[in-house]
Design an enzyme around this catalytic site. Structure first.
Site, PDB file in Angstrom:
ATOM      1  N   TYR A 251       0.884  -1.178   0.000  1.00 47.44           N
ATOM      2  CA  TYR A 251       0.000   0.000   0.000  1.00 47.44           C
ATOM      3  C   TYR A 251       0.917   1.222   0.000  1.00 47.44           C
ATOM      4  O   TYR A 251       1.725   1.380   0.905  1.00 47.44           O
ATOM      5  CB  TYR A 251      -0.877   0.019   1.255  1.00 47.44           C
TER       6      TYR A 251
ATOM      7  N   PRO B 262     -12.029   0.260  -0.440  1.00 49.44           N
ATOM      8  CA  PRO B 262     -11.265  -0.997  -0.448  1.00 49.44           C
ATOM      9  C   PRO B 262      -9.892  -0.909   0.236  1.00 49.44           C
ATOM     10  O   PRO B 262      -9.172  -1.880   0.309  1.00 49.44           O
ATOM     11  CB  PRO B 262     -11.111  -1.344  -1.923  1.00 49.44           C
TER      12      PRO B 262
ATOM     13  N   LYS C  73     -11.814  -4.885   3.240  1.00 49.61           N
ATOM     14  CA  LYS C  73     -12.887  -5.322   4.142  1.00 49.61           C
ATOM     15  C   LYS C  73     -14.215  -5.633   3.462  1.00 49.61           C
ATOM     16  O   LYS C  73     -15.045  -6.343   4.043  1.00 49.61           O
ATOM     17  CB  LYS C  73     -13.132  -4.239   5.197  1.00 49.61           C
TER      18      LYS C  73
END
Ligand code: FAS
Ligand code: PHB
Length: 401
Positions: free
Chosen positions: A201, A293, A297
Site C-alpha cells: 500500500y 477498499p 474489508k
C-alpha cells in the site's frame, strides 16, 4: 413455488449463504438479476480474512482456494521513501490472510451450487420482496416472460448496494450513514508476475497506489485518481508510468508491465444502513454497507454477515428458536462498524486529499495530522499490531444463548 429462505442476489454473499444453509438442510432459492457470466465478469476483491476462508471450508467449497490461494503472512506500507512490513503472523499470534480472487470464490460457489442441484434463477427481473413484516413473506419476480411468486419463511437481501432489498425498508424506518471520498481507484488486471511477494500500500504525494496480485502470473494494481477521470483517459502505458512513480523505487525498477486484461474505476464510499433487518427481511453484504477498499474489508464484512445469518437460520430451524432472529442486526452492525472505521482510517492515512476540504479543518492541517498518524503507527510495534489485528479480521461474534 415455496422455499424456506429466499435469497436475492447471486454474488458472494448470496452464494455462500445458500451453500451453508443447504448443508444444514435448509431449503433456499436464489434470484439473480443478471447472468452468471456477468457476475463473474466483475473484477473485485482479492484478500480473504481467515474467518472468510474458514467459512468457505465449512461450506465445503474450499478445495481450489486451499490449492491455489496464496497465504500471506504480512503486507507492506510504503511512505516517504520507506517500506514498512506489517508482520500479520507475528503481530497477531499466527493469523494470516488468503490472496484469492473474488471471481474465483464466486466461480467455486456457483459450481458447488450447480453440483448440489440447488435452484438459482438467473436473469430474474422485477424482483420484489412482499409482506416482510408478516409471518408469510414472499418475493415476486419475472423469469423468461413468466410471472412468479416465491413463498418463503425469510428473505436474505444479498443484492448489493444497488439492489431492491434495502429500499424495501421504509425510509422512515432506516438510517443511512455515508461518506463519499473525493477520489476513486483505477484498477488494472494484467497477466504479469507480481512486483512483490506481498501487497504494498503506497502513500505518495502523487496519490495512493496499491500493488496486489491474483497468482504468481497475474497482478492487480490500483491508482488513486480524481473522480473526474474516465477509464478511457488512461492508456496502459500511462497507467504503468504513473504506477512506477508511486511504487518504492527498488520495486518500480523490477516492475513487469504488460497489456491490461481489465481496467475500471471504482468510486470510494463509506456507507451503512441501520438496521440491517426489517421483519423477516435481512440485509447482507453490500446491500447494507460499503467500505473503501483500502482495508480489504468489503467482501470480508459480507462474509461475517453471512456467518451470523447462517447461525441464526440454523438455530431457527434446528433448535426451533424463531425468536433469535432479533439478534442479527446488532451482531452484524458491531463488526460492520469496526470494518468501516478501519477502512476509513486507512483511507484517510494513505490517500492524498490534496486541497480537498475534509470536514472541520483545512486540507494542509488534515494532511499534517494524517502524516503524523501514519508515522506513529508504522514506527511503533504496538501501532503495527493495531493495524495487523484489524487487517486479519476481528473475531466473529457468537449468538447470545
Ligand atoms: P454484490 O454486489 O457482489 O452482489 C449482489 C448481487 O445482487 C449482484 O450479482 C447483482 O446483480 C444482484 N442484484 C442486484 N439487484 C438485484 C435485484 N433487484 N434482483 C436480483 N438480483 C439483484 N472488496 C474487497 O474486500 N476488496 C476489494 O478490492 C474490493 N474492490 C471492489 C471494487 C468494486 C468496483 C466494487 C463495486 C466492490 C469492491 N469490493 C471490494 C467490495 C465487493 O467485493 C463487495 O464487498 C462484494 O461484492 C459484496 O458481495 P455481495 O454482498 O454479494 O454484493
Ligand atoms: C485486490 O487485490 O483487489 C485488493 C487487495 C487489497 C485491498 C484492495 C484490493 O485492500
Amino acid at each position: 413455488m415455496k422455499t424456506q429462505v429466499a435469497i436475492i442476489g447471486a454474488g458472494p454473499s448470496g452464494l455462500l449463504l445458500g451453500q451453508l444453509l443447504a448443508k444444514q438442510g435448509i431449503s433456499n432459492i436464489i434470484l439473480e438479476r443478471v447472468t452468471g457470466d456477468y457476475v463473474l465478469g466483475r473484477i473485485r476483491a482479492g484478500i480473504l480474512e481467515q474467518g472468510f476462508a474458514d467459512l468457505v471450508r465449512e461450506a465445503g467449497v474450499a478445495e481450489r482456494m486451499d490449492a491455489d490461494g496464496d497465504v500471506h503472512d504480512g503486507f507492506e506500507i510504503s511512505a516517504n521513501g520507506e517500506r514498512y512490513h506489517i508482520d500479520l503472523k507475528g503481530l497477531t499470534g499466527g493469523k494470516t490472510v488468503v490472496c484469492y480472487g473474488q471471481v474465483e470464490i464466486t466461480q467455486d460457489l456457483m459450481d458447488a451450487r450447480e453440483a448440489a442441484g440447488l435452484t438459482t434463477y438467473y436473469e430474474a427481473a422485477d424482483v420484489q420482496p412482499l409482506n416482510v413484516k408478516s409471518d408469510s413473506p414472499s418475493v415476486t419476480f419475472t423469469h423468461a416472460g413468466e410471472q412468479y411468486e416465491l413463498e418463503c419463511d425469510y428473505i436474505a437481501g444479498c443484492d448489493g448496494f444497488h439492489g431492491v432489498s434495502r429500499q424495501t425498508i421504509p425510509a422512515d424506518k432506516r438510517t443511512e450513514f455515508e461518506r463519499v471520498y473525493p477520489f476513486g481507484w483505477l484498477g488494472l488486471l494484467s497477466d504479469t508476475p507480481p512486483c512483490n511477494s506481498e501487497l504494498i500500500y503506497c502513500k505518495h504525494e502523487r496519490g495512493f497506489a496499491l500493488a496486489s496480485m491474483r497468482s504468481e502470473t497475474r497482478s492487480r494494481y490500483y491508482l488513486q485518481v480524481p473522480l473526474t477521470d474516465k477509464v478511457e483517459d488512461w492508456s496502459d502505458e500511462a497507467f504503468w508510468d504513473e504506477l512506477k512513480k508511486r511504487l518504492p523505487e527498488d520495486v518500480a525498477a523490477g516492475l513487469v508491465t504488460g497489456p491490461s486484461i481489465e481496467k475500471s474505476i471504482a468510486p470510494l464510499r463509506s456507507f451503512v444502513c441501520e438496521p440491517m433487518q426489517y421483519g423477516r427481511l435481512f440485509l447482507v453484504g453490500d446491500a447494507a454497507h460499503i467500505v473503501p477498499p483500502t482495508g480489504a474489508k468489503g467482501l470480508n464484512l459480507a462474509a461475517s454477515d453471512v456467518a451470523t445469518l447462517y447461525k441464526i437460520m440454523t438455530r431457527v430451524y434446528k433448535d426451533n428458536d424463531p425468536e433469535c432472529i432479533t439478534q442479527y442486526s446488532d451482531i452484524a452492525l458491531r463488526r460492520v462498524w469496526n470494518g468501516e472505521r478501519f477502512s476509513w482510517w486507512m483511507s484517510n492515512m494513505l490517500h492524498n486529499f490534496g486541497q480537498m476540504e475534509t470536514g472541520d479543518m483545512d486540507a494542509a492541517t488534515f494532511k499534517r495530522f494524517m502524516e503524523s498518524e501514519l508515522d506513529y503507527y508504522l514506527n511503533s510495534e504496538n501501532g503495527r499490531r493495531v493495524i495487523a489485528e484489524q487487517y486479519v479480521g476481528l473475531p466473529y461474534e457468537e449468538l447470545a444463548p
